[in-house]
Design a protein around this motif. Structure first.
Motif, short mmCIF file in Angstrom:
data_model
loop_
_atom_site.label_atom_id
_atom_site.label_comp_id
_atom_site.label_asym_id
_atom_site.label_seq_id
_atom_site.Cartn_x
_atom_site.Cartn_y
_atom_site.Cartn_z
N ASN A 48 0.88 -1.18 0.00
CA ASN A 48 0.00 0.00 0.00
C ASN A 48 0.92 1.23 0.00
O ASN A 48 1.72 1.40 0.91
CB ASN A 48 -0.86 -0.04 1.26
CG ASN A 48 -2.15 0.76 1.20
OD1 ASN A 48 -2.82 0.85 2.21
ND2 ASN A 48 -2.52 1.33 0.07
N GLN A 96 -2.29 6.64 -0.14
CA GLN A 96 -2.67 7.60 0.89
C GLN A 96 -1.47 8.46 1.31
O GLN A 96 -0.33 7.99 1.32
CB GLN A 96 -3.21 6.90 2.16
CG GLN A 96 -4.66 6.51 2.06
CD GLN A 96 -4.86 5.25 1.26
OE1 GLN A 96 -4.06 4.30 1.34
NE2 GLN A 96 -5.92 5.21 0.47
N ALA A 113 -9.76 10.55 4.07
CA ALA A 113 -10.20 9.24 4.59
C ALA A 113 -10.17 9.31 6.12
O ALA A 113 -9.42 10.10 6.69
CB ALA A 113 -9.29 8.13 4.10
N CYS A 121 -6.64 4.58 8.12
CA CYS A 121 -5.62 4.03 7.22
C CYS A 121 -4.67 3.18 8.06
O CYS A 121 -3.72 3.71 8.66
CB CYS A 121 -4.87 5.14 6.51
SG CYS A 121 -3.67 4.48 5.29
N GLY A 122 -4.95 1.89 8.11
CA GLY A 122 -4.14 1.01 8.96
C GLY A 122 -2.71 0.88 8.46
O GLY A 122 -1.76 1.01 9.24
N ASN A 123 -2.54 0.64 7.16
CA ASN A 123 -1.18 0.50 6.63
C ASN A 123 -0.40 1.81 6.80
O ASN A 123 0.78 1.80 7.15
CB ASN A 123 -1.25 0.13 5.13
CG ASN A 123 -1.71 -1.30 4.92
OD1 ASN A 123 -1.40 -2.18 5.71
ND2 ASN A 123 -2.47 -1.52 3.88
N GLY A 124 -1.10 2.92 6.59
CA GLY A 124 -0.42 4.21 6.72
C GLY A 124 -0.02 4.51 8.16
O GLY A 124 1.05 5.07 8.41
N ASN A 159 -14.20 4.20 8.21
CA ASN A 159 -14.44 4.44 6.79
C ASN A 159 -15.30 3.29 6.26
O ASN A 159 -15.29 2.20 6.80
CB ASN A 159 -13.12 4.57 6.03
CG ASN A 159 -12.22 3.35 6.21
OD1 ASN A 159 -12.45 2.50 7.08
ND2 ASN A 159 -11.21 3.23 5.37
N ASN A 170 -15.07 1.50 0.12
CA ASN A 170 -13.94 0.65 -0.25
C ASN A 170 -14.52 -0.72 -0.59
O ASN A 170 -15.26 -1.29 0.23
CB ASN A 170 -12.96 0.56 0.93
CG ASN A 170 -12.35 1.91 1.25
OD1 ASN A 170 -11.44 2.36 0.56
ND2 ASN A 170 -12.87 2.57 2.27
N GLU A 182 -9.97 0.60 -3.58
CA GLU A 182 -10.15 1.58 -2.51
C GLU A 182 -10.91 2.82 -2.96
O GLU A 182 -10.68 3.35 -4.05
CB GLU A 182 -8.80 2.02 -1.95
CG GLU A 182 -8.11 0.98 -1.10
CD GLU A 182 -6.99 1.58 -0.30
OE1 GLU A 182 -7.14 2.75 0.15
OE2 GLU A 182 -5.96 0.91 -0.13
N ARG A 183 -11.79 3.29 -2.09
CA ARG A 183 -12.43 4.59 -2.28
C ARG A 183 -11.34 5.65 -2.44
O ARG A 183 -10.44 5.74 -1.62
CB ARG A 183 -13.30 4.91 -1.07
CG ARG A 183 -13.97 6.25 -1.11
CD ARG A 183 -14.80 6.52 0.12
NE ARG A 183 -14.00 6.65 1.34
CZ ARG A 183 -14.51 7.12 2.48
NH1 ARG A 183 -15.78 7.47 2.57
NH2 ARG A 183 -13.74 7.22 3.57
N ALA A 208 -2.70 -3.49 -1.02
CA ALA A 208 -3.14 -3.87 0.33
C ALA A 208 -3.96 -2.72 0.89
O ALA A 208 -3.78 -1.57 0.49
CB ALA A 208 -1.94 -4.14 1.24
N CYS A 209 -4.84 -3.05 1.82
CA CYS A 209 -5.64 -2.02 2.49
C CYS A 209 -5.90 -2.51 3.91
O CYS A 209 -6.61 -3.50 4.10
CB CYS A 209 -6.95 -1.79 1.73
SG CYS A 209 -8.00 -0.54 2.50
N GLY A 210 -5.32 -1.82 4.87
CA GLY A 210 -5.39 -2.30 6.25
C GLY A 210 -6.79 -2.25 6.83
O GLY A 210 -7.24 -3.22 7.45
N1 LIG Z 1 -5.29 1.97 2.52
C1 LIG Z 1 -5.88 2.36 3.80
C2 LIG Z 1 -7.34 2.62 3.73
C3 LIG Z 1 -7.63 3.90 3.11
C4 LIG Z 1 -9.10 4.06 3.03
C5 LIG Z 1 -9.49 5.08 2.00
N2 LIG Z 1 -9.43 4.51 0.67
C6 LIG Z 1 -10.90 5.56 2.26
O1 LIG Z 1 -11.57 4.97 3.12
O2 LIG Z 1 -11.30 6.50 1.60
C7 LIG Z 1 -5.60 1.33 4.87
O3 LIG Z 1 -4.56 0.70 4.81
O4 LIG Z 1 -6.43 1.21 5.79
#
Ligand SMILES: N[C@H](CCC[C@H](N)C(=O)O)C(=O)O
Length: 291
Positions: free
Chosen positions: A18, A50, A76, A79-82, A166, A200, A218-219, A226-228
């Motif tokens: 991510n 992100q 957003a 953001c777990g990965n962030g 989110n 998402n 992802e939204r 990946a999206c946490g």
């Molecule tokens: N990549 C992020 C999620 C971002 C979510 C974003 N796309 C939104 O909700 O608008 C994660 O690792 O959680």
């Protein structure tokens, strides 16, 4: 004149692929703008999923306030990965390993372990349709029939929904998640009328009572590696619908996120890696940058 000495530190990182930009805004009074996000995303070296913009601690944010911007400039809430990338960035700077951040969605408490793995308390999930939010008052959010327009495959016509701060729609599919053309229908699903704040969109294939594979459109960012928060949403909806237990390994191409949906306080704990790629600096107002 470009007063580059006054630009903010820019760090390119990733959380299991991510793509994250950490922009350290501490000590500043300006903000990272949506225009800067769009400009940064337009360059191949800084294209991202992100931005994690870190601002000074304040009374309600002991270790700092974090704004999260998607690559389309939208904000957003999670953001777990962030968040893992911010923890690793700060640990590398001063060796600290426990943090209590705040975002518009609330608290993000995180710990970095000796082996480099990082745990983030993503808070409790939300399943009430009006809080996800969904439109059309679908009632039970475990099994929701998607209204038109949808894909012909029956597995893509019903989903489970949850918010991790989110909105997430999770489609449980019987085949390999890569066998579906998520890139093709993801935009239509992201903007579907049932999702008043967009959503998402994730495909999840349950592979055992404690594991699933995940692919997310992802939204505001599109298809990501990946999206946490989606991993959290997929794990809690899988558990809630009796497909898995409350501890789930969520597999994405670059590895696995460990999700633990705690019984005692309903919080979702996500554990995984963070990787540093390069450092530079950026004008947070315009998105002009240099390494
Ligand atoms: N990549 C992020 C999620 C971002 C979510 C974003 N796309 C939104 O909700 O608008 C994660 O690792 O959680």
């Amino acid at each position: 004149m470009n007063d580059r000495e006054h630009w903010a530190p820019l760090t390119r990182m990733n959380g299991l692929g991510n793509k994250i930009l950490v922009i350290d805004m501490r000590g500043r009074t300006d903000k990272v703008t949506p225009q800067a996000a769009i400009r940064l995303n337009a360059h191949p070296d800084t294209a991202f999923d992100q931005i994690m913009a870190l601002y000074d601690p304040r009374e309600d944010a002991p270790d700092g306030w974090i704004d999260i911007l998607n690559s389309d400039g939208s904000m957003a809430q999670a953001c777990g990965n962030g968040t893992r990338c911010v923890v690793d960035y700060l640990f590398s700077a001063d060796g600290r390993s426990h943090f209590d951040f705040r975002t518009i969605a609330g608290a993000l408490v995180a710990d970095r372990f000796e082996d480099g793995r990082i745990s983030v308390d993503m808070g409790p999930p939300e399943f009430a349709w009006e809080k996800i939010p969904l439109s059309g008052s679908p009632g039970d959010t475990k099994h929701i029939a998607l209204s038109e327009p949808f894909e012909p495959d029956p597995a893509l016509q019903r989903f489970s929904a949850a918010s991790m701060g989110n909105p997430h729609a999770v489609f449980f599919v019987p085949r390999d998640v890569d066998s579906y053309d998520l890139l093709a229908f993801g935009p239509r699903y992201e903007h579907h009328p049932m999702f008043p704040e967009r959503a998402n969109i994730s495909l999840a294939q349950v592979t055992s009572p404690s594991s699933l594979s995940l692919k997310t459109f992802e939204r505001g960012a599109g298809l990501t590696l990946a999206c946490g928060s989606a991993a959290c949403a997929a794990a809690v909806t899988a558990a809630r619908t009796g497909r898995t237990g409350r501890k789930v390994s969520v597999y994405v191409p670059a590895g696995a996120l460990e999700i633990d949906w705690r019984e005692d306080d309903d919080h979702v704990i996500m554990t995984g890696p963070a990787e540093h790629e390069w450092s530079g600096r950026v004008d947070p107002n315009t998105g002009e940058w240099e390494r």
